[in-house]
Design a protein around this motif. Structure first.
Motif, PDB file in Angstrom:
ATOM      1  N   ALA A  80      -2.133   3.819   4.519  1.00 17.74           N
ATOM      2  CA  ALA A  80      -3.195   4.738   4.115  1.00 17.74           C
ATOM      3  C   ALA A  80      -3.192   5.992   4.988  1.00 17.74           C
ATOM      4  O   ALA A  80      -3.303   7.117   4.490  1.00 17.74           O
ATOM      5  N   LYS A  91       0.818  -1.218   0.000  1.00 13.68           N
ATOM      6  CA  LYS A  91       0.000   0.000   0.000  1.00 13.68           C
ATOM      7  C   LYS A  91       0.850   1.266   0.000  1.00 13.68           C
ATOM      8  O   LYS A  91       0.428   2.299  -0.529  1.00 13.68           O
ATOM      9  N   THR A 118     -12.289   0.520   1.830  1.00 13.62           N
ATOM     10  CA  THR A 118     -12.254  -0.090   3.163  1.00 13.62           C
ATOM     11  C   THR A 118     -13.576   0.162   3.878  1.00 13.62           C
ATOM     12  O   THR A 118     -14.100   1.275   3.851  1.00 13.62           O
ATOM     13  N   HIS A 153     -11.432   6.843   3.971  1.00 17.93           N
ATOM     14  CA  HIS A 153     -12.252   5.648   3.786  1.00 17.93           C
ATOM     15  C   HIS A 153     -13.718   6.029   4.028  1.00 17.93           C
ATOM     16  O   HIS A 153     -14.210   5.950   5.160  1.00 17.93           O
ATOM     17  N   SER A 158     -10.452   4.958  -0.498  1.00 23.78           N
ATOM     18  CA  SER A 158     -10.435   3.501  -0.660  1.00 23.78           C
ATOM     19  C   SER A 158     -11.783   2.923  -0.267  1.00 23.78           C
ATOM     20  O   SER A 158     -12.586   3.577   0.404  1.00 23.78           O
ATOM     21  N   VAL A 217      -5.043   8.973   3.068  1.00 26.52           N
ATOM     22  CA  VAL A 217      -6.148   8.310   2.363  1.00 26.52           C
ATOM     23  C   VAL A 217      -7.377   8.285   3.259  1.00 26.52           C
ATOM     24  O   VAL A 217      -7.283   8.023   4.466  1.00 26.52           O
ATOM     25  N   LEU A 232      -3.616  -0.292   6.272  1.00 28.33           N
ATOM     26  CA  LEU A 232      -4.290   0.880   6.835  1.00 28.33           C
ATOM     27  C   LEU A 232      -3.288   1.869   7.426  1.00 28.33           C
ATOM     28  O   LEU A 232      -3.539   3.079   7.443  1.00 28.33           O
ATOM     29  N   TYR A 269      -0.212   3.960  -2.726  1.00 27.12           N
ATOM     30  CA  TYR A 269      -0.677   5.303  -2.377  1.00 27.12           C
ATOM     31  C   TYR A 269       0.344   6.377  -2.765  1.00 27.12           C
ATOM     32  O   TYR A 269      -0.046   7.515  -3.052  1.00 27.12           O
TER      33      TYR A 269
END
Length: 279
Positions: free
Chosen positions: A145, A102, A130, A152, A128, A150, A142, A106
């Motif tokens: 992320a 990831k 998720t 969710h 994402s 990022v 995570l 990312y």
């Protein structure tokens, strides 16, 4: 969006997406990310980019789904090679392998998003698929992320996997009930090196068994060189000796890196290949 939507979480989810202004959606090809991409495209017309990573770890059927939906819905789609197979840390397959995957993904999507800043007049938010159920599982990705900012949307609005399937069903989306299809590297036991040949063998074996036995859920895990076939308890009897012998023969002919094939003595369980290693 249809005016007849009934699920109680629609308003919060759509408000969250619209409030982001512009988004880059990480679309893996599973039901979660496909729904998120669909909603982003409809909620933020002209202000979305769908990004799908293509690598030996991505099931071919996932890439096919993303391509199909991009063409059908008119998505702006970019296929990327995020480069995890150039990272020895990923290839060694430690317990936190997903973190390195990831990180690469990312980082790549961050570059794409910044390139769109002038076009969108804002830097798109990376999002994402998720969901809230994922938060209780082992997901080192995570952490990556969070480090890349990022978001969710399903987690932020308390939406579970069951909610996602129900919401996709309300929209009449064909992928509402497709089985889970995590990355192929998740089939490789912690500490067993990840290679393109091993992942190709996994993909071949799972397709072979799904087609031969007419089942949806099957996992072919790799531990060292051995392949362990996991099936749901009620379907294990379908994987008879003749079927496994034929699979073994074809694998040895095409994928020398794989040793023998056996039916796992335990039934299918998600996440089986992740095992903590003690010093």
């Amino acid at each position: 969006m249809p005016a007849t939507l009934k699920h109680s979480k629609w308003p919060a989810l759509l408000d969250a997406l619209r409030g982001m202004g512009a988004v880059t959606v990480a679309v893996s090809g599973g039901v979660d990310s496909l729904l998120l991409a669909t909603l982003a495209h409809r909620s933020l017309p002209g202000r979305t980019l769908m990004a799908h990573a293509v690598s030996p770890a991505v099931p071919p059927e996932c890439t096919a789904r993303v391509r199909t939906e991009a063409q059908a819905q008119g998505w702006r789609l970019t296929l990327v090679d995020s480069g995890e197979f150039s990272d020895e840390r990923y290839l060694q397959n430690p317990y936190d392998r997903c973190y390195f995957c990831k990180q690469h993904l990312y980082s790549c999507l961050g570059v794409l998003s910044r390139e769109l800043s002038d076009w969108f007049r804002t830097t798109p938010v990376i999002v994402s698929g998720t969901n809230s159920d994922d938060m209780g599982e082992h997901r080192p990705g995570l952490d990556a992320a969070r480090e890349h900012g990022v978001r969710h949307p399903f987690v932020e609005t308390g939406i579970s996997k069951g909610d996602i399937r129900a919401m996709a069903g309300e929209l009449g989306l064909w992928f509402a009930q497709i089985p889970a299809s995590p990355c192929l590297a998740s089939r490789v036991y912690t500490g067993t090196r990840v290679t393109p040949e091993i992942l190709a063998a996994v993909s071949f074996a799972e397709t072979f068994l799904r087609d031969r036995l007419n089942v949806q859920v099957v996992r072919c895990r790799i531990q060292n060189r051995d392949m362990l076939v996991e099936m749901q308890e009620k379907q294990r009897a379908l994987a008879d000796a003749q079927t496994l012998a034929e699979l073994d023969r074809q694998l040895k002919a095409q994928f020398p890196a794989v040793g023998g094939v056996t039916l796992d003595p335990e039934g299918y369980r998600s996440g089986r290949a992740f095992t903590r290693q003690t010093p």
